[in-house]
Write a protein that holds these residues in place. Structure first.
Motif, PDB file in Angstrom:
ATOM      1  N   ARG A 141      -4.524  33.816 -67.262  1.00  0.00           N
ATOM      2  CA  ARG A 141      -3.386  32.914 -67.417  1.00  0.00           C
ATOM      3  C   ARG A 141      -3.021  32.213 -66.119  1.00  0.00           C
ATOM      4  O   ARG A 141      -2.324  31.197 -66.143  1.00  0.00           O
ATOM      5  N   ALA A 142      -3.444  32.759 -64.990  1.00  0.00           N
ATOM      6  CA  ALA A 142      -3.145  32.126 -63.703  1.00  0.00           C
ATOM      7  C   ALA A 142      -4.105  30.985 -63.391  1.00  0.00           C
ATOM      8  O   ALA A 142      -3.954  30.319 -62.366  1.00  0.00           O
ATOM      9  N   LEU A 143      -5.108  30.754 -64.270  1.00  0.00           N
ATOM     10  CA  LEU A 143      -6.124  29.736 -64.026  1.00  0.00           C
ATOM     11  C   LEU A 143      -5.807  28.444 -64.751  1.00  0.00           C
ATOM     12  O   LEU A 143      -5.219  28.440 -65.836  1.00  0.00           O
ATOM     13  N   ALA A 144      -6.234  27.336 -64.158  1.00  0.00           N
ATOM     14  CA  ALA A 144      -6.292  26.045 -64.842  1.00  0.00           C
ATOM     15  C   ALA A 144      -7.681  25.463 -64.603  1.00  0.00           C
ATOM     16  O   ALA A 144      -8.288  25.712 -63.563  1.00  0.00           O
ATOM     17  N   TYR A 145      -8.174  24.684 -65.569  1.00  0.00           N
ATOM     18  CA  TYR A 145      -9.544  24.167 -65.528  1.00  0.00           C
ATOM     19  C   TYR A 145      -9.489  22.649 -65.641  1.00  0.00           C
ATOM     20  O   TYR A 145      -8.957  22.109 -66.605  1.00  0.00           O
ATOM     21  N   MET A 146     -10.075  21.947 -64.666  1.00  0.00           N
ATOM     22  CA  MET A 146     -10.197  20.494 -64.706  1.00  0.00           C
ATOM     23  C   MET A 146     -11.665  20.155 -64.941  1.00  0.00           C
ATOM     24  O   MET A 146     -12.520  20.438 -64.105  1.00  0.00           O
ATOM     25  N   PHE A 147     -11.945  19.532 -66.086  1.00  0.00           N
ATOM     26  CA  PHE A 147     -13.319  19.271 -66.493  1.00  0.00           C
ATOM     27  C   PHE A 147     -13.866  18.002 -65.846  1.00  0.00           C
ATOM     28  O   PHE A 147     -13.142  17.207 -65.236  1.00  0.00           O
TER      29      PHE A 147
ATOM     30  N   ALA B 109      -2.778  16.232 -63.115  1.00  0.00           N
ATOM     31  CA  ALA B 109      -1.401  16.622 -63.444  1.00  0.00           C
ATOM     32  C   ALA B 109      -1.376  17.606 -64.603  1.00  0.00           C
ATOM     33  O   ALA B 109      -0.616  18.573 -64.592  1.00  0.00           O
ATOM     34  N   ARG B 110      -2.198  17.376 -65.617  1.00  0.00           N
ATOM     35  CA  ARG B 110      -2.269  18.290 -66.762  1.00  0.00           C
ATOM     36  C   ARG B 110      -2.708  19.682 -66.317  1.00  0.00           C
ATOM     37  O   ARG B 110      -2.236  20.696 -66.840  1.00  0.00           O
ATOM     38  N   SER B 111      -3.612  19.738 -65.334  1.00  0.00           N
ATOM     39  CA  SER B 111      -4.060  21.033 -64.822  1.00  0.00           C
ATOM     40  C   SER B 111      -2.980  21.727 -64.002  1.00  0.00           C
ATOM     41  O   SER B 111      -2.909  22.956 -63.972  1.00  0.00           O
TER      42      SER B 111
ATOM     43  N   PRO C  39      -0.504  26.705 -61.885  1.00  0.00           N
ATOM     44  CA  PRO C  39      -1.511  27.776 -61.763  1.00  0.00           C
ATOM     45  C   PRO C  39      -1.684  28.214 -60.319  1.00  0.00           C
ATOM     46  O   PRO C  39      -1.512  27.429 -59.386  1.00  0.00           O
ATOM     47  N   ARG C  40      -2.024  29.468 -60.150  1.00  0.00           N
ATOM     48  CA  ARG C  40      -2.372  29.967 -58.816  1.00  0.00           C
ATOM     49  C   ARG C  40      -3.788  29.548 -58.436  1.00  0.00           C
ATOM     50  O   ARG C  40      -4.109  29.413 -57.250  1.00  0.00           O
ATOM     51  N   ILE C  41      -4.651  29.377 -59.464  1.00  0.00           N
ATOM     52  CA  ILE C  41      -6.065  29.079 -59.230  1.00  0.00           C
ATOM     53  C   ILE C  41      -6.447  27.856 -60.047  1.00  0.00           C
ATOM     54  O   ILE C  41      -6.173  27.793 -61.250  1.00  0.00           O
ATOM     55  N   LEU C  42      -7.109  26.895 -59.395  1.00  0.00           N
ATOM     56  CA  LEU C  42      -7.577  25.687 -60.059  1.00  0.00           C
ATOM     57  C   LEU C  42      -9.095  25.665 -60.018  1.00  0.00           C
ATOM     58  O   LEU C  42      -9.700  25.711 -58.942  1.00  0.00           O
TER      59      LEU C  42
END
Length: 247
Positions: free
Chosen positions: A76-82, A148-150, A155-158
């Motif tokens: 849950r601390a992650l966000a993913y930018m494709f 911005a969406r990410s 998130p702590r981690i991108l």
């Protein structure tokens, strides 16, 4: 055992008879930016997808902080930018930025989602375009919306999979500066995939160089240069040269 933000420990992966990753191990410290660099087919994106929980490894472990990540809920601390911006054309810029919050647990109110989305758009310099739609934006602006969406969930981690590869050189350079500014503002940990050696040197604190077929760690190189880094600077050019030799 306590680790940094991300700890990849002995990760291997096969798809049928094809060995994609072999005994990958490295760590990413809190607030650090690390690049996964390698030629096409070395398993960079597969490795990032394993960190994101989109693919399960055949062997090895992934730890986030001091906890082993075994379920999607652990990330849950992650966000993913494709690589593609994946904006929904029928939604406004603000609504696209909100999208990542709509499945948040605990659920957020519409007002809270709007507030967070507008704050994220302000960070990337698009607060004046909140009610625009994707077809009205340039490629660089669309990338800012995706960023911005990410970031909207703080998130702590991108995680980033070559998100700037389709931009022209000038816009890509602008996005590099934007990412570094936001990373410093929020102390976000960043792990990103690239095949662009200059991008790795400009952005990363360390570069994990992957050798192909199967992907394995060839070397981990620290980029101990002050920021901002200009690709035409002699020291930056020398770091680029050293990485190209490793590839």
């Amino acid at each position: 055992m306590t680790s940094g933000a991300i700890s990849v420990r002995g990760v291997s992966k096969r798809f049928g008879d094809l060995a994609v990753l072999d005994d990958i191990a490295f760590e990413v410290a809190d607030g650090e930016t690390v690049a996964l660099l390698g030629t096409s087919g070395c398993g960079k994106s597969t490795l990032l997808n394993i960190v994101a929980g989109l693919i399960d490894p055949d062997a090895g472990e992934l730890w986030l902080g001091d906890a082993r990540a075994t379920r999607q809920e652990d990330r849950r601390a992650l966000a993913y930018m494709f690589q593609e911006d994946r904006l929904l054309p029928w939604r406004s810029v603000r609504a696209n930025a909100e999208f990542g919050l709509e499945a948040a647990r605990p659920a957020l109110s519409a007002k809270e989602r709007r507030t967070r989305a507008l704050a994220a758009l302000e960070i990337v310099g698009l607060d004046g375009f909140a009610e625009s739609h994707p077809h009205q934006l340039s490629g660089g602006m669309r990338s800012r919306v995706a960023l911005a969406r990410s970031l909207v969930g703080e998130p702590r981690i991108l995680l980033m999979d070559e998100p700037f590869s389709k931009l022209d050189p000038q816009t890509r350079s602008q996005m590099h500066g934007e990412l570094l500014r936001i990373r410093a503002l929020r102390n976000t940990t960043v792990l990103f995939v690239t095949h662009d050696v200059e991008e790795a040197v400009v952005l990363a604190d360390r570069v994990v160089v992957l050798a192909p077929r199967p992907g394995r760690v060839r070397d981990i190189v620290r980029i101990d240069l002050p920021r901002p880094r200009d690709a035409t600077d002699r020291d930056v050019a020398e770091a680029v040269r050293r990485l190209r030799l490793l590839l």
